[in-house]
Design an enzyme around this catalytic site. Structure first.
Site, PDB file in Angstrom:
ATOM      1  N   ARG A 193       0.581  14.700  13.237  1.00 40.40           N
ATOM      2  CA  ARG A 193       1.312  14.347  12.015  1.00 40.40           C
ATOM      3  C   ARG A 193       1.334  15.531  11.076  1.00 40.40           C
ATOM      4  O   ARG A 193       0.606  15.574  10.099  1.00 40.40           O
ATOM      5  CB  ARG A 193       0.680  13.117  11.369  1.00 40.40           C
ATOM      6  N   PRO A 194       2.197  16.496  11.364  1.00 38.13           N
ATOM      7  CA  PRO A 194       2.251  17.689  10.522  1.00 38.13           C
ATOM      8  C   PRO A 194       2.890  17.400   9.165  1.00 38.13           C
ATOM      9  O   PRO A 194       3.452  16.325   8.946  1.00 38.13           O
ATOM     10  CB  PRO A 194       3.134  18.646  11.330  1.00 38.13           C
ATOM     11  N   ILE A 195       2.791  18.372   8.236  1.00 36.80           N
ATOM     12  CA  ILE A 195       3.486  18.216   6.950  1.00 36.80           C
ATOM     13  C   ILE A 195       4.464  19.374   6.735  1.00 36.80           C
ATOM     14  O   ILE A 195       4.744  19.762   5.617  1.00 36.80           O
ATOM     15  CB  ILE A 195       2.501  18.083   5.750  1.00 36.80           C
ATOM     16  N   ARG A 229      -4.005  10.558   4.984  1.00 37.88           N
ATOM     17  CA  ARG A 229      -2.869  11.454   5.082  1.00 37.88           C
ATOM     18  C   ARG A 229      -1.996  11.427   3.818  1.00 37.88           C
ATOM     19  O   ARG A 229      -1.423  12.441   3.419  1.00 37.88           O
ATOM     20  CB  ARG A 229      -2.043  11.041   6.307  1.00 37.88           C
ATOM     21  N   ASP A 279       4.945   0.687  11.993  1.00 36.61           N
ATOM     22  CA  ASP A 279       3.694   0.081  11.527  1.00 36.61           C
ATOM     23  C   ASP A 279       3.542  -1.383  11.965  1.00 36.61           C
ATOM     24  O   ASP A 279       2.511  -1.998  11.693  1.00 36.61           O
ATOM     25  CB  ASP A 279       3.595   0.171   9.990  1.00 36.61           C
ATOM     26  N   CYS A 314      -4.681   8.114   9.916  1.00 38.06           N
ATOM     27  CA  CYS A 314      -4.802   7.411  11.191  1.00 38.06           C
ATOM     28  C   CYS A 314      -4.593   8.368  12.352  1.00 38.06           C
ATOM     29  O   CYS A 314      -3.791   9.291  12.269  1.00 38.06           O
ATOM     30  CB  CYS A 314      -3.739   6.333  11.272  1.00 38.06           C
ATOM     31  N   ARG A 322      -8.507  -0.258   5.081  1.00 32.75           N
ATOM     32  CA  ARG A 322      -7.591   0.665   4.399  1.00 32.75           C
ATOM     33  C   ARG A 322      -6.294  -0.031   3.999  1.00 32.75           C
ATOM     34  O   ARG A 322      -5.596   0.453   3.089  1.00 32.75           O
ATOM     35  CB  ARG A 322      -7.258   1.852   5.313  1.00 32.75           C
ATOM     36  N   LYS A 324       0.839  -1.203   0.000  1.00 30.83           N
ATOM     37  CA  LYS A 324       0.000   0.000   0.000  1.00 30.83           C
ATOM     38  C   LYS A 324       0.874   1.253   0.000  1.00 30.83           C
ATOM     39  O   LYS A 324       0.642   2.186  -0.779  1.00 30.83           O
ATOM     40  CB  LYS A 324      -0.888  -0.002   1.252  1.00 30.83           C
ATOM     41  N   ASN A 325       1.888   1.267   0.862  1.00 29.60           N
ATOM     42  CA  ASN A 325       2.676   2.491   1.018  1.00 29.60           C
ATOM     43  C   ASN A 325       3.652   2.739  -0.125  1.00 29.60           C
ATOM     44  O   ASN A 325       4.298   3.781  -0.172  1.00 29.60           O
ATOM     45  CB  ASN A 325       3.420   2.474   2.367  1.00 29.60           C
TER      46      ASN A 325
END
Ligand code: UD1
Length: 425
Positions: free
Chosen positions: A123-125, A94, A307, A118, A399, A23-24
């Site tokens: 969880r900033p960007i 995200r 994870d 999640c 997901r 997925k990632n």
């Protein structure tokens, strides 16, 4: 009430499964299609998952034509793209932030509502935005959305404060469409980054150093059609291996690159569990197996993956002795601990560290999947527990795990979905 998963524990899992595509890796490779103009990106081994459909819908909204069947996805990108992303899609995931760099590079502007995903800590960007700003984008935050625009990006050298996976991917894609040589320092080294680099190379970009902390990219204004195969999902494979251990079963994962599992396999080795490993398959024999408590710290690849932290914590709940887990990638990624305790897990939390005292028996309970990997870990707990476990909020689990019910059932799990009275989106 939404759908519920019912698991009657105590049956050893046994058999073989094939790993899904990662997925990632698929999500950033899909986003990279936006770099193309009047060309096609073809992806193979794409897992059929909710997050993949969310990204496909986001790309469709921006103007791409997408077909997806039997793991093969084609993304046709027109000359004209929209550059405003809709909040209802972006807030679902995200990884939507991965379209930001490609859109700025391709359209000279982008609007992105601050993304969701999640519930695992803040969880900033900010690294993504700082990187884009360094390449010449003007960034403003207006009413909860990022507005980015540029009259032309320039190749540059960027050093990330932390080897963020998403920020590395955004920079890599942006640099691919920016003429000149860009260098990303303190880059993430995850195999999923190399899969993206492979896609960019297939489109005609020079990329070197992926898999190390320094990546060099020579960008160009025009990229070509390409085909790329998505790598196997190391997190899914890890989840099934830990389920095999916990149920004292015997499971083989095929079509996996076992190099990606090195951190887990070495931790299992510390715990006294030896797997049968070849380059592309791995078998864990859990029958009559006892395992010891271990100490572990999650960290960026090649360290122990965050994870897999909830899933290994599940296994350590039944280890002999005490384990200590330190989460160094995310804050507050311990929402599952309260649910584990309901099932008889003996766990103490102190800040980002937990102490797990092994018990010989877990008990089925009614629990809630707070996020994707927490949900996976609850399934593992349920498979090993006495009696019935009922898991709510399954939407997070869909997901990330393709054909989970089919795979689990084929391994002999007693697991079913009881449909809820409402649609569980
Ligand atoms: C990716 C994975 C996710 C995994 C994570 C860490 C995808 C789609 N998701 O997420 O499953 O858990 O890597 O392996 O690939 N950070 C900042 N500012 C930023 C970016 C990150 O402070 O701009 C922080 C995060 O809050 C976190 C850490 O850096 O504490 C790592 O995040 P990052 O590597 O960026 O994770 P994601 O790419 O979001």
């Amino acid at each position: 009430m939404g759908d519920r998963m019912l698991i009657r524990g105590g049956r050893p899992l046994s058999g073989a499964i094939t790993a899904q595509g990662a997925k990632n890796a698929a999500l950033p490779v899909m986003a990279s299609a936006l770099l193309l103009r009047g060309r096609r990106l073809t992806l193979e081994r794409v897992p059929d998952l909710k997050d993949i459909h969310t990204m496909a819908n986001l790309l469709r909204h921006l103007g791409a034509g997408i077909e997806f069947e039997n793991g093969r996805m084609t993304i046709d990108v027109p000359d004209d793209l929209k550059w405003e992303t809709p909040a209802e899609l972006v807030r679902k995931m995200r990884a939507s932030s991965l379209v930001l760099g490609p859109l700025v590079a391709r359209c000279g502007k982008a609007v992105l509502p601050l993304p969701g995903g999640c519930a695992i800590g803040s969880r900033p960007i900010d690294f993504h935005l700082r990187g884009l700003a360094r390449m010449g984008a003007e960034i403003d935050l207006e009413q909860g959305s990022v507005h980015a625009r540029t009259s032309g990006l320039s190749a540059t050298r960027i050093s990330l404060d932390f080897p963020s996976v998403g920020a590395t991917e955004n920079m890599l894609m942006t640099a691919a469409l920016t003429p000149g040589e860009s260098v990303i320092e303190n880059a993430a080294r995850e195999p999923e980054i190399s899969n993206l680099a492979q896609a960019l190379r297939a489109m005609g970009t020079y990329v070197e150093g992926d898999g190390t902390g320094t990546i060099t990219i020579r960008g160009s204004r025009e990229l070509g059609s390409a085909t790329v195969r998505i790598i196997p999902d190391r997190i899914e494979a890890s989840t099934y291996l830990l389920a095999a251990l916990m149920t004292r079963g015997e499971v083989t994962i095929n079509d996996i690159n076992t190099e990606y599992l090195a951190a887990l396999l070495s931790k299992l080795d510390d715990a006294g569990v030896i797997c049968d490993v070849s380059p592309y398959s791995v078998t864990l024999r859990g029958a009559d197996q006892n395992w010891r408590g271990v100490t572990l710290t999650t960290s960026p690849y090649p360290g122990f993956p965050t994870d897999v932290q909830p899933q290994i914590m599940a296994a350590l709940c039944m280890a002999e002795g005490t384990s200590v887990i330190h989460e160094s990638v995310f804050d507050s990624r311990y929402v599952h601990v309260a649910e584990f305790r309901r099932m008889g897990g003996k766990i103490d939390i102190q800040g980002n560290t937990v102490v797990v005292i092994g018990v010989s028996k877990l008990i089925g309970a009614e629990v809630r999947a707070s996020d994707l990997r927490a949900g996976a870990a609850l399934i593992i707990m349920g498979l090993a527990a006495d009696g019935q476990t009922e898991i709510h909020e399954l939407k997070h689990i869909w997901r990330g795990y393709e054909n989970l019910m089919e795979k689990m059932t084929s391994l002999g799990a007693d697991i079913e979905i009881e449909p809820g009275s409402e649609i569980d989106e």
